[in-house]
Design a protein around this motif. Structure first.
Motif, mmCIF file in Angstrom:
data_model
loop_
_atom_site.group_PDB
_atom_site.id
_atom_site.type_symbol
_atom_site.label_atom_id
_atom_site.label_comp_id
_atom_site.label_asym_id
_atom_site.label_seq_id
_atom_site.Cartn_x
_atom_site.Cartn_y
_atom_site.Cartn_z
ATOM 1 N N GLY A 16 27.765 49.988 36.565
ATOM 2 C CA GLY A 16 27.047 49.969 37.845
ATOM 3 C C GLY A 16 28.022 49.669 38.966
ATOM 4 O O GLY A 16 29.134 50.197 38.998
ATOM 5 N N ASP A 17 27.616 48.797 39.899
ATOM 6 C CA ASP A 17 28.519 48.405 40.986
ATOM 7 C C ASP A 17 29.652 47.527 40.472
ATOM 8 O O ASP A 17 30.734 47.524 41.029
ATOM 9 N N GLY A 18 29.391 46.750 39.412
ATOM 10 C CA GLY A 18 30.395 45.863 38.851
ATOM 11 C C GLY A 18 30.771 44.750 39.802
ATOM 12 O O GLY A 18 30.154 44.558 40.850
ATOM 13 N N SER A 19 31.774 43.990 39.443
ATOM 14 C CA SER A 19 32.281 42.916 40.296
ATOM 15 C C SER A 19 33.719 42.612 39.886
ATOM 16 O O SER A 19 34.117 42.877 38.751
ATOM 17 N N PRO A 20 34.495 42.048 40.810
ATOM 18 C CA PRO A 20 35.896 41.778 40.487
ATOM 19 C C PRO A 20 36.026 40.642 39.471
ATOM 20 O O PRO A 20 35.234 39.706 39.464
ATOM 21 N N VAL A 21 37.043 40.770 38.618
ATOM 22 C CA VAL A 21 37.359 39.745 37.623
ATOM 23 C C VAL A 21 38.813 39.353 37.827
ATOM 24 O O VAL A 21 39.700 40.211 37.879
ATOM 25 N N PHE A 22 39.053 38.053 37.958
ATOM 26 C CA PHE A 22 40.416 37.557 38.147
ATOM 27 C C PHE A 22 41.234 37.789 36.885
ATOM 28 O O PHE A 22 40.794 37.477 35.777
ATOM 29 N N LEU A 23 42.451 38.352 37.042
ATOM 30 C CA LEU A 23 43.318 38.620 35.896
ATOM 31 C C LEU A 23 44.533 37.716 35.844
ATOM 32 O O LEU A 23 44.875 37.194 34.793
ATOM 33 N N ASN A 24 45.201 37.554 36.989
ATOM 34 C CA ASN A 24 46.476 36.860 36.941
ATOM 35 C C ASN A 24 46.895 36.394 38.325
ATOM 36 O O ASN A 24 46.504 36.984 39.331
#
Length: 117
Positions: free
Chosen positions: A22-30
């Protein structure tokens, strides 16, 4: 080392095609010592229009055969290739840039020397 209170900071958001997100959302990686924060955002909006789908195939022109490489594409992790004699390790992806967060390569690269094992 840290960024300190007055050091400039940057963010990098890497959009990944996921039609089911769907629209999704940001996920912190590094977070890198250069004060750069990397996020990955899986969203349907990053997917190409069906007419513009990326061809992911290899061709053997001598035998007039095409091979579909689509099953080798990764959106969540990279392939690891090891060169046994010199103990070098490489991260690669197929028909897409490397999945960010697990390497220190420039963005949008398809492969990267990851070091020695």
């Amino acid at each position: 080392v840290g960024c300190g209170k007055k050091a400039g900071r940057t963010s990098e958001i890497i959009f990944v095609c996921n039609k089911d997100a769907g629209d999704g959302s940001p996920v912190f990686l590094n977070e890198f010592t250069s004060c750069t924060y990397v996020f990955q955002w899986e969203t349907k909006w990053a997917c190409p229009v069906e007419d513009e789908a990326i061809s992911c195939q290899a061709s053997n022109f001598a035998q007039d055969e095409d091979y579909d490489l689509t099953p080798l594409i990764h959106n969540k992790r990279n392939w690891i290739a090891r060169n046994v004699p010199d103990r070098k390790e490489f991260q690669i992806n197929v028909c897409r840039p490397l999945v960010p967060g697990s390497h220190r390569c420039a963005p949008y690269m398809g492969s990267c020397a990851a070091g020695s094992v």
